[in-house]
Enzyme design. Structure first.
Site, PDB file in Angstrom:
ATOM      1  N   ASP A 269       0.875  -1.158   0.000  1.00  0.00           N
ATOM      2  CA  ASP A 269       0.000   0.000   0.000  1.00  0.00           C
ATOM      3  C   ASP A 269       0.918   1.215   0.000  1.00  0.00           C
ATOM      4  O   ASP A 269       2.122   1.106   0.201  1.00  0.00           O
ATOM      5  CB  ASP A 269      -0.937  -0.030   1.211  1.00  0.00           C
TER       6      ASP A 269
HETATM    7  C1  GLC Z   1      -4.515   4.146  -0.246  1.00  0.00           C
HETATM    8  C2  GLC Z   1      -5.387   2.927  -0.071  1.00  0.00           C
HETATM    9  C3  GLC Z   1      -5.327   1.962  -1.226  1.00  0.00           C
HETATM   10  C4  GLC Z   1      -5.147   2.753  -2.509  1.00  0.00           C
HETATM   11  C5  GLC Z   1      -3.773   3.371  -2.455  1.00  0.00           C
HETATM   12  C6  GLC Z   1      -3.512   4.277  -3.660  1.00  0.00           C
HETATM   13  O1  GLC Z   1      -3.899   4.497   0.954  1.00  0.00           O
HETATM   14  O2  GLC Z   1      -5.219   2.190   1.143  1.00  0.00           O
HETATM   15  O3  GLC Z   1      -6.536   1.200  -1.249  1.00  0.00           O
HETATM   16  O4  GLC Z   1      -5.276   1.909  -3.636  1.00  0.00           O
HETATM   17  O5  GLC Z   1      -3.531   4.089  -1.266  1.00  0.00           O
HETATM   18  O6  GLC Z   1      -4.326   5.406  -3.578  1.00  0.00           O
END
Ligand code: GLC
Length: 723
Positions: A269
């Site tokens: 993430d």
């Molecule tokens: C965010 C989310 C994830 C998302 C990523 C990109 O923090 O947890 O679901 O796809 O970052 O935005």
């Protein structure tokens, strides 16, 4: 003759070349890469410069080559390796209007609406629609595929996911992922694992036993993996049993890659990496490097390699997984082709999903509304402007909008990073007017209950819209409706008992006014054409046929954790969240095991018609069949649910199978299912497989976890099920 043989040989040779597997092609590409090129494939940027300040990032120049979205990983054009243009999210293509053509995309309804439909075919269609729009906008990775279970009904991102049951959530998520990837766009099974709440998400430590994990959240991921074949998994921010998920050898190597046979790659993430050595745990790619103190998978990884702290073979494996994933989904052979979005066709998919996901919770006979009704009061919920959507990385800017994007500021700090709620177009007020052309329809914003009550008194029927905005990065403190909506509803119902409440929420809510109203519809976040679906259901053009994918508790006192953990955690404070309290007994299983009453049970949903379940037959083996009949006077759909209710005399509550069935009046459908033995079994940690005990298994069939009309029992022989 000779020429013919040569031609055949050539074609065969050509054929043989084309028959190379993605893994063979990946291996061939690997041979051409330098170490530097390999390392460059292992980390990527956050490429939404318009949002840098909102995320607290220092100003930075645009990322060369990036379209402008959540993520970007440079490719190697000389070798035909494309850049990864990664766009959020779980409910549609999330691109700010100022990026690209500004035309926006089609927002799907909440994942809970999809889950309430209990329809894998709808999930596939939703995934295909999102994947197609991503492809048409030039993206080859859609960060969709969230399947975290509803362990806390105050979870800020529950609206993105698919409810509290692993069989339902995993089955639908697998179908959605398949839909996305069939468009040659990579999907991401996420957030692995136990990211079941938002508050303090980067510092929560999810504490859960292995068997409980494998039988609940783990089973949802396992089913989604084997039915959807995602070629990317996104590891989560939080810790699991004291180890960050993106650094957990047990989660990433033992469970995901070894036990479940995952052949794709693990991306982090955004901001979930803590060391270059996380690669040794099975992490393959660092996402959103701007969110990390350093780009771990760049120089620090090269240094770790040179020091022997990371083996070259591990780096090679990570790169090969990434290339294999791209080849398997077709990113190299089918690069995105820009094309205009068909908002009409894609909006129809969103409307169908919402129509199937609307849950009729109460109806005293007030619904469906008669098209000849003369005076209608429509109150609150921004119903004159649009319908509520959730906040966070999955929010979608809808199709080309008039000058002002209907956005409601939710105040600073309420949601950490996210403070705005996008109202998806297609206002319910206009749609209600269309459904009752002869009626006088008046709108009141609902700011003053006394004023709304006066309008309700004037009307033949009052429809009150009650939204509750929820968002990524922040759980809500309780289950109440916000902003005085309970008082508004009570005042309107006191003035006119012919009151219908339309909830637009991302979670269960308490309903102190429930005895006073004539009807309640849970519309979740209704999506691009949500107003149409709601109005058509209120007037009976469609049968509201959704069934709850999560229990609606009667109070927070009954929850495993009455207070949301981490609400008062200091920044950076590691906070244990004891999920062993409920273990695998998530949601309806928790309430059933303790004989706790709920406001509305998992699986519950009324209809404008009625159904009968009969002829439940168990066997042979794990086969099951039964009949469903529409005993009413109008067409409608229901969700037949089969639950394991006892095993060898021990009471249980486990959804073992389900089928959505649409029937004409008087029609009967014969349904056959094959049960997944893991739902009936226990995970055996020592043997690292599933143990199905021999003995007597009792099942109940009905249309909610609390209303099983048909029962039967079968004897099953003991068996082991490998993961
Ligand atoms: C965010 C989310 C994830 C998302 C990523 C990109 O923090 O947890 O679901 O796809 O970052 O935005």
């Amino acid at each position: 003759m000779r020429l013919g043989l040569v031609l055949v040989a050539a074609l065969c040779g050509l054929g043989a070349a084309r028959a190379e597997t993605p893994d063979q092609r990946a291996k061939a590409l690997m041979a051409k890469l330098t170490l530097g090129q390999e390392l460059a494939l292992l980390h990527g940027n956050f490429a939404l410069r318009a949002y840098d300040a909102a995320y607290g990032l220092p100003p930075a120049p645009p990322v060369p080559g990036a379209l402008g979205s959540a993520g970007y990983v440079a490719g190697i054009p000389a070798l035909g390796i494309p850049a990864l243009q990664e766009v959020d999210g779980g409910l549609g293509v999330s691109v700010p209007p100022d990026a690209q053509d500004g035309h926006g995309s089609t927002p799907l309804p909440s994942g809970l609406a999809l889950a309430a439909g209990f329809d894998p075919a709808m999930a596939y269609a939703a995934g295909a629609m999102m994947g197609r729009e991503a492809f048409e906008r030039g993206f080859n990775v859609l960060l969709a595929g969230g399947v975290n279970l509803t362990r806390d009904p105050r979870g800020g991102r529950n609206y993105e996911y698919l409810g509290e049951d692993p069989l339902l959530a995993g089955t639908l998520d697998g179908a959605l992922i398949r839909g996305v990837q069939d468009q040659h766009v990579l999907a991401t099974l996420k957030h692995f694992a136990m990211n079941d709440q938002e508050t303090n998400r980067q510092f929560d430590n999810a504490v859960i036993g292995e068997a409980a994990f494998r039988e609940s959240d783990g089973l949802a991921f396992e089913i989604a993996l084997e039915t959807g074949h995602p070629m990317a998994v996104m590891c989560a921010y939080n810790q699991v049993n004291g180890q960050y998920a993106c650094a957990s050898h047990h989660l990433l190597d033992d469970v995901l890659k070894r036990d479940w046979g995952f052949t794709g790659f693990v991306m982090s993430d955004w901001g979930a990496v803590h060391s270059a050595l996380d690669i040794n745990a099975g992490l393959d790619q660092e996402s959103g490097e701007e969110f990390d103190p350093v780009t771990y998978f760049s120089t620090p990884l090269a240094v770790a390699l040179s020091q022997g702290k990371v083996a070259r073979a591990r780096v090679d494996d990570a790169v090969r997984r990434i290339l294999r994933a791209e080849l398997t989904v077709g990113l190299m052979d089918h690069p995105p082709v820009r094309a205009p979005i068909d908002f009409a066709a894609d909006g129809a998919v969103a409307e169908q999903e919402e129509a199937q996901g609307l849950v009729l919770l109460k109806n005293t006979g007030l619904l469906p509304l008669s098209p000849t009704v003369r005076r209608i009061a429509v109150i609150g919920g921004y119903a004159n402007a649009g319908v509520m959507s959730g906040g966070g990385s999955s929010d979608v800017v809808p199709k080309t909008l008039p000058q002002l994007l209907p956005v409601v500021q939710m105040g600073e700090g309420l949601a950490g990073i996210y403070t705005r709620a996008i109202l998806d177009p297609d206002a319910p007020l206009a749609e209600i007017e269309r459904q009752a052309p002869g009626a006088e329809v008046r709108y009141d914003p609902g700011l003053y209950p006394s004023q709304a009550a006066r309008l309700a008194k004037w009307a033949d029927v009052a429809v009150v819209f009650a939204p509750k905005w929820e968002t990524e990065s922040q759980d809500v403190p309780d289950l109440s409706l916000p902003a005085g909506e309970d008082a508004l509803i009570a005042a309107v119902a006191a003035a006119n008992p012919r009151t219908v409440v339309v909830l637009e929420t991302g979670n269960p809510v308490l309903m102190p006014w429930l005895p006073k109203v004539g009807g309640v519809v849970e519309a979740w976040y209704p999506g691009a054409e949500g107003g149409k679906a709601i109005a058509r259901a209120l007037f009976g053009r469609i049968d509201p046929s959704g069934h709850l994918p999560m229990s609606f508790p009667a109070s927070t006192d009954e929850l495993p954790r009455p207070v949301v953990p981490g609400q008062d955690a200091a920044p950076g404070q590691i906070t244990p969240v004891d999920y062993n309290i409920e273990g695998a007994e998530v949601g309806y299983r928790w309430f059933a095991a303790r004989h706790l009453p709920v406001l509305f049970p998992f699986g519950f949903g009324l209809s404008y018609t009625s159904f009968r379940f009969s002829h439940l037959r168990l066997g042979p083996g794990l086969g099951v069949s039964f009949d469903v009949c529409n005993t009413g006077k109008v067409a409608g759909a229901t969700v037949a649910q089969l639950y394991l209710t006892a095993r060898n005399g021990v009471a249980m509550a486990r959804l073992a199978g389900f089928a959505r069935v649409a029937l004409a009046p008087g029609e009967t459908r014969h349904v056959s299912l094959t049960l997944d033995p893991r739902v009936l079994a226990d995970f055996d940690v020592a043997a690292d497989d599933w143990a199905l005990p021999g003995g007597t298994y009792r099942f109940g069939l009905g249309d909610s976890a609390a209303d099983l009309t048909e029962g039967s029992a079968a004897h099953l022989r003991a068996q082991r099920v490998a993961p």
